[in-house]
Design a protein around this motif. Structure first.
Motif, PDB file in Angstrom:
ATOM      1  N   LEU A 163       0.880  -1.301  -0.017  1.00 18.21           N
ATOM      2  CA  LEU A 163       0.252  -0.055  -0.072  1.00 18.21           C
ATOM      3  C   LEU A 163       0.857   1.334  -0.053  1.00 18.21           C
ATOM      4  O   LEU A 163       0.583   2.405  -0.724  1.00 18.21           O
ATOM      5  CB  LEU A 163      -1.011   0.043   1.172  1.00 18.21           C
ATOM      6  CG  LEU A 163      -2.091  -0.898   1.207  1.00 18.21           C
ATOM      7  CD1 LEU A 163      -2.820  -1.148   2.315  1.00 18.21           C
ATOM      8  CD2 LEU A 163      -3.007  -0.705   0.014  1.00 18.21           C
ATOM      9  N   GLU A 164       1.948   1.378   0.710  1.00 14.92           N
ATOM     10  CA  GLU A 164       2.811   2.454   0.984  1.00 14.92           C
ATOM     11  C   GLU A 164       3.304   2.564  -0.534  1.00 14.92           C
ATOM     12  O   GLU A 164       3.409   3.857  -1.062  1.00 14.92           O
ATOM     13  CB  GLU A 164       3.828   2.208   1.879  1.00 14.92           C
ATOM     14  CG  GLU A 164       4.760   3.420   2.311  1.00 14.92           C
ATOM     15  CD  GLU A 164       3.927   4.315   3.153  1.00 14.92           C
ATOM     16  OE1 GLU A 164       4.440   5.787   2.414  1.00 14.92           O
ATOM     17  OE2 GLU A 164       3.427   4.467   3.838  1.00 14.92           O
ATOM     18  N   ARG A 165       4.199   1.672  -1.045  1.00 15.19           N
ATOM     19  CA  ARG A 165       4.853   1.826  -2.257  1.00 15.19           C
ATOM     20  C   ARG A 165       4.090   2.067  -3.351  1.00 15.19           C
ATOM     21  O   ARG A 165       4.330   2.791  -4.478  1.00 15.19           O
ATOM     22  CB  ARG A 165       5.654   0.559  -2.315  1.00 15.19           C
ATOM     23  CG  ARG A 165       6.585   0.688  -3.822  1.00 15.19           C
ATOM     24  CD  ARG A 165       7.604  -0.365  -3.831  1.00 15.19           C
ATOM     25  NE  ARG A 165       8.223  -0.047  -5.096  1.00 15.19           N
ATOM     26  CZ  ARG A 165       8.995  -1.158  -5.715  1.00 15.19           C
ATOM     27  NH1 ARG A 165       8.987  -2.475  -5.061  1.00 15.19           N
ATOM     28  NH2 ARG A 165       9.504  -1.016  -6.788  1.00 15.19           N
ATOM     29  N   GLU A 166       2.983   1.316  -3.518  1.00 17.21           N
ATOM     30  CA  GLU A 166       2.188   1.415  -5.084  1.00 17.21           C
ATOM     31  C   GLU A 166       1.004   2.198  -4.753  1.00 17.21           C
ATOM     32  O   GLU A 166       0.702   2.793  -5.847  1.00 17.21           O
ATOM     33  CB  GLU A 166       1.610  -0.049  -5.257  1.00 17.21           C
ATOM     34  CG  GLU A 166       2.725  -1.023  -5.130  1.00 17.21           C
ATOM     35  CD  GLU A 166       3.984  -0.852  -6.400  1.00 17.21           C
ATOM     36  OE1 GLU A 166       3.629  -0.278  -7.237  1.00 17.21           O
ATOM     37  OE2 GLU A 166       4.930  -1.686  -6.457  1.00 17.21           O
ATOM     38  N   ARG A 171      -0.095  -9.366  -6.463  1.00 13.16           N
ATOM     39  CA  ARG A 171      -0.306  -9.305  -5.093  1.00 13.16           C
ATOM     40  C   ARG A 171      -0.974  -7.653  -4.699  1.00 13.16           C
ATOM     41  O   ARG A 171      -1.461  -7.391  -3.817  1.00 13.16           O
ATOM     42  CB  ARG A 171       0.942  -9.161  -4.494  1.00 13.16           C
ATOM     43  CG  ARG A 171       1.985 -10.516  -4.649  1.00 13.16           C
ATOM     44  CD  ARG A 171       1.205 -11.730  -3.261  1.00 13.16           C
ATOM     45  NE  ARG A 171       0.054 -12.277  -3.890  1.00 13.16           N
ATOM     46  CZ  ARG A 171      -0.452 -13.132  -5.044  1.00 13.16           C
ATOM     47  NH1 ARG A 171       0.547 -13.386  -5.717  1.00 13.16           N
ATOM     48  NH2 ARG A 171      -1.491 -13.370  -5.073  1.00 13.16           N
ATOM     49  N   ILE A 172      -0.509  -6.670  -5.614  1.00 15.05           N
ATOM     50  CA  ILE A 172      -1.126  -5.551  -5.425  1.00 15.05           C
ATOM     51  C   ILE A 172      -2.455  -5.349  -5.758  1.00 15.05           C
ATOM     52  O   ILE A 172      -3.070  -4.790  -4.974  1.00 15.05           O
ATOM     53  CB  ILE A 172      -0.382  -4.467  -6.506  1.00 15.05           C
ATOM     54  CG1 ILE A 172       1.269  -4.225  -6.267  1.00 15.05           C
ATOM     55  CG2 ILE A 172      -1.129  -3.152  -6.363  1.00 15.05           C
ATOM     56  CD1 ILE A 172       1.891  -3.731  -7.418  1.00 15.05           C
ATOM     57  N   LEU A 173      -3.004  -5.977  -6.707  1.00 19.14           N
ATOM     58  CA  LEU A 173      -4.407  -6.188  -6.924  1.00 19.14           C
ATOM     59  C   LEU A 173      -5.257  -6.918  -5.567  1.00 19.14           C
ATOM     60  O   LEU A 173      -6.015  -6.298  -5.303  1.00 19.14           O
ATOM     61  CB  LEU A 173      -4.618  -7.003  -8.231  1.00 19.14           C
ATOM     62  CG  LEU A 173      -6.271  -7.193  -8.544  1.00 19.14           C
ATOM     63  CD1 LEU A 173      -6.956  -5.779  -8.761  1.00 19.14           C
ATOM     64  CD2 LEU A 173      -6.353  -8.139  -9.893  1.00 19.14           C
ATOM     65  N   ALA A 174      -4.642  -7.996  -5.359  1.00 26.49           N
ATOM     66  CA  ALA A 174      -5.241  -8.476  -4.123  1.00 26.49           C
ATOM     67  C   ALA A 174      -5.226  -7.793  -2.940  1.00 26.49           C
ATOM     68  O   ALA A 174      -6.382  -7.539  -2.097  1.00 26.49           O
ATOM     69  CB  ALA A 174      -4.443  -9.751  -3.736  1.00 26.49           C
ATOM     70  N   THR A 175      -4.164  -6.846  -2.576  1.00 23.41           N
ATOM     71  CA  THR A 175      -3.927  -5.931  -1.536  1.00 23.41           C
ATOM     72  C   THR A 175      -5.127  -5.000  -1.542  1.00 23.41           C
ATOM     73  O   THR A 175      -5.814  -4.461  -0.522  1.00 23.41           O
ATOM     74  CB  THR A 175      -2.785  -5.424  -1.368  1.00 23.41           C
ATOM     75  OG1 THR A 175      -1.879  -6.748  -1.028  1.00 23.41           O
ATOM     76  CG2 THR A 175      -2.604  -4.776  -0.105  1.00 23.41           C
ATOM     77  N   ILE A 176      -5.070  -4.184  -2.701  1.00 22.41           N
ATOM     78  CA  ILE A 176      -5.956  -3.183  -2.956  1.00 22.41           C
ATOM     79  C   ILE A 176      -7.642  -3.654  -3.137  1.00 22.41           C
ATOM     80  O   ILE A 176      -8.400  -2.932  -2.258  1.00 22.41           O
ATOM     81  CB  ILE A 176      -5.701  -2.449  -4.276  1.00 22.41           C
ATOM     82  CG1 ILE A 176      -4.518  -1.846  -4.231  1.00 22.41           C
ATOM     83  CG2 ILE A 176      -6.868  -1.637  -4.653  1.00 22.41           C
ATOM     84  CD1 ILE A 176      -3.874  -1.215  -5.666  1.00 22.41           C
ATOM     85  N   ARG A 177      -7.715  -4.854  -3.426  1.00 21.27           N
ATOM     86  CA  ARG A 177      -9.022  -5.382  -3.222  1.00 21.27           C
ATOM     87  C   ARG A 177      -9.668  -5.645  -1.755  1.00 21.27           C
ATOM     88  O   ARG A 177     -10.494  -5.387  -1.534  1.00 21.27           O
ATOM     89  CB  ARG A 177      -9.157  -6.830  -4.068  1.00 21.27           C
ATOM     90  CG  ARG A 177     -10.445  -7.413  -3.998  1.00 21.27           C
ATOM     91  CD  ARG A 177     -10.653  -8.868  -4.751  1.00 21.27           C
ATOM     92  NE  ARG A 177     -10.602  -8.374  -6.076  1.00 21.27           N
ATOM     93  CZ  ARG A 177      -9.785  -8.961  -6.753  1.00 21.27           C
ATOM     94  NH1 ARG A 177      -8.918  -9.802  -6.720  1.00 21.27           N
ATOM     95  NH2 ARG A 177     -10.018  -8.657  -8.375  1.00 21.27           N
TER      96      ARG A 177
END
Length: 155
Positions: free
Chosen positions: A29-32, A68-74
């Protein structure tokens, strides 16, 4: 309702309480997400904004990370919906950017020797950590989060 504030609350109230690897979610979340949209209202983030982040990850060769980015944002947006922060998620129905392929790679003897030699000259924790990873064939995160109570010295 700024992205940065909402993400920090999500990590504090949701991720830390429910996920042993919450630091990874925080890092993603921080980086992306925060670095890109930190001061924007989370309700104004659109599907193409998320796609830009995912496309950038794929373009730099990080297809697994894009997933992983998509899963976290989801997870973040699902939490935001539960909390009434947003009415809908901009990523509903969005598919993973890349198909994940299981990796089957083994280090050869020369690589193992070089790795152990490098660890011998390194400082804590790698000097102890990497040989233990090799000896136990444990996943990195599992070993890092292991507690002494999980070790049976008798066996």
């Amino acid at each position: 309702m700024k992205v940065e504030a909402v993400c920090r609350e999500f990590v504090r109230l949701h991720s830390q309480a429910r996920n042993k690897s919450w630091r990874e979610a925080e890092r993603i979340l921080e980086r992306e997400f925060i670095d890109t949209f930190g001061q924007r209202d989370i309700r104004e983030i659109k599907r193409f904004d998320i796609l830009e982040i995912l496309d950038a990850a794929v373009a730099r060769g990080s297809t697994y990370q894009a997933n992983r980015i998509l899963a976290t944002i989801r997870k973040l947006y699902n939490w935001c919906i539960e909390r009434g922060i947003v009415d809908s998620s901009p990523i509903v129905g969005m598919k993973a950017p890349a198909k994940e392929v299981s990796r089957e790679r083994e280090l050869d003897d020369a690589e193992l020797k070089a790795l152990l030699r490098a660890c011998r000259n390194d400082a804590y924790p790698f000097r102890q950590y990497v040989p233990l990873l090799l000896a136990t064939a444990t996943r990195r995160a599992e070993l890092a989060e292991m507690r002494w109570s999980e070790i049976d010295g008798e066996k």
